[in-house]
Write an enzyme that holds these catalytic residues in place. Sequence first.
Site, PDB file in Angstrom:
ATOM      1  N   HIS A   1       0.823  -1.204   0.000  1.00 11.19           N
ATOM      2  CA  HIS A   1       0.000   0.000   0.000  1.00 11.19           C
ATOM      3  C   HIS A   1       0.862   1.261   0.000  1.00 11.19           C
ATOM      4  CE1 HIS A   1      -3.762   2.192   1.100  1.00 11.19           C
ATOM      5  NE2 HIS A   1      -2.896   3.045   1.632  1.00 11.19           N
ATOM      6  N   GLU A   2       1.835   1.320   0.893  1.00 10.72           N
ATOM      7  CA  GLU A   2       2.663   2.516   1.021  1.00 10.72           C
ATOM      8  C   GLU A   2       3.609   2.673  -0.171  1.00 10.72           C
ATOM      9  OE1 GLU A   2       1.964   4.633   3.228  1.00 10.72           O
ATOM     10  OE2 GLU A   2       0.605   3.355   4.363  1.00 10.72           O
TER      11      GLU A   2
ATOM     12  N   HIS B   1       1.823   4.319  -3.048  1.00 11.91           N
ATOM     13  CA  HIS B   1       1.758   5.776  -2.918  1.00 11.91           C
ATOM     14  C   HIS B   1       3.051   6.417  -3.415  1.00 11.91           C
ATOM     15  CE1 HIS B   1      -2.039   5.997  -0.915  1.00 11.91           C
ATOM     16  NE2 HIS B   1      -1.641   5.446   0.218  1.00 11.91           N
TER      17      HIS B   1
END
Length: 233
Positions: free
Chosen positions: A25-26, A29
């Site tokens: 997820h990170e 980004h």
Amino acid sequence: MNLDLSTFLDFFTRLIVILMVTPIHECAHAWAAFKLGDDTASIQGRMTLNPLAHLDPVGTICLLLAGFGWAKPVPVNARRFDRKISMRGGMALTALAGPASNILVAIIGMVVFRVFCCFEVVQVSVADYYLTDAVNTYFILYYMLQAFIFINLGLAIFNLIPIPPLDGSHILGYFANSKVDAFFYKYQRVISIVFMVILVTGMLSKPINFVEGHIYNLMITLTNWIPKLLGTL
């Protein structure tokens, strides 16, 4: 399922979040921001799947002990985005990349899960569990794969909620006007406290599980070609 096994699986599920789901997820980004022209996260070593780069000490402890936590936020400098895209648009795309990555990984996980379930030994193991509560390695793998899918779906849905500091608030910001920004800024502390209370009390669990379940069932339907192809349906 006996208490010891249930506790082990619950703890192992939280490790999946820390070691696999959160880094994906990170990193998404950071990758999205980099592609849009902002290399801030990349320079700080956040464009990686190494969980150590994303762990927040307090958030990790809370996740392990309480079942909910957080990672270090990925630094994004909207002023460094390419001029071809607005700052609001860049922030929205960067925010969307996180939940999108989890949905993509959930889809891949579902394909693996459906193939895994085509093996007769797995089917027997699952049937034995529901009939006699017997647990073996195949059932644990079955449980973990299923949990991996649900965790990714749950994280994606949760982060799409349009409340700061979640990703959904940045996506909403693209469509909203300055009045919405001013409202969030003015009541940021109150919103954070209320949101934390809602999170701790589990009030979001039912609506998230409802949406999660429907998406999961849709994914099952869309992957029914796998057991048909392998001749097990």
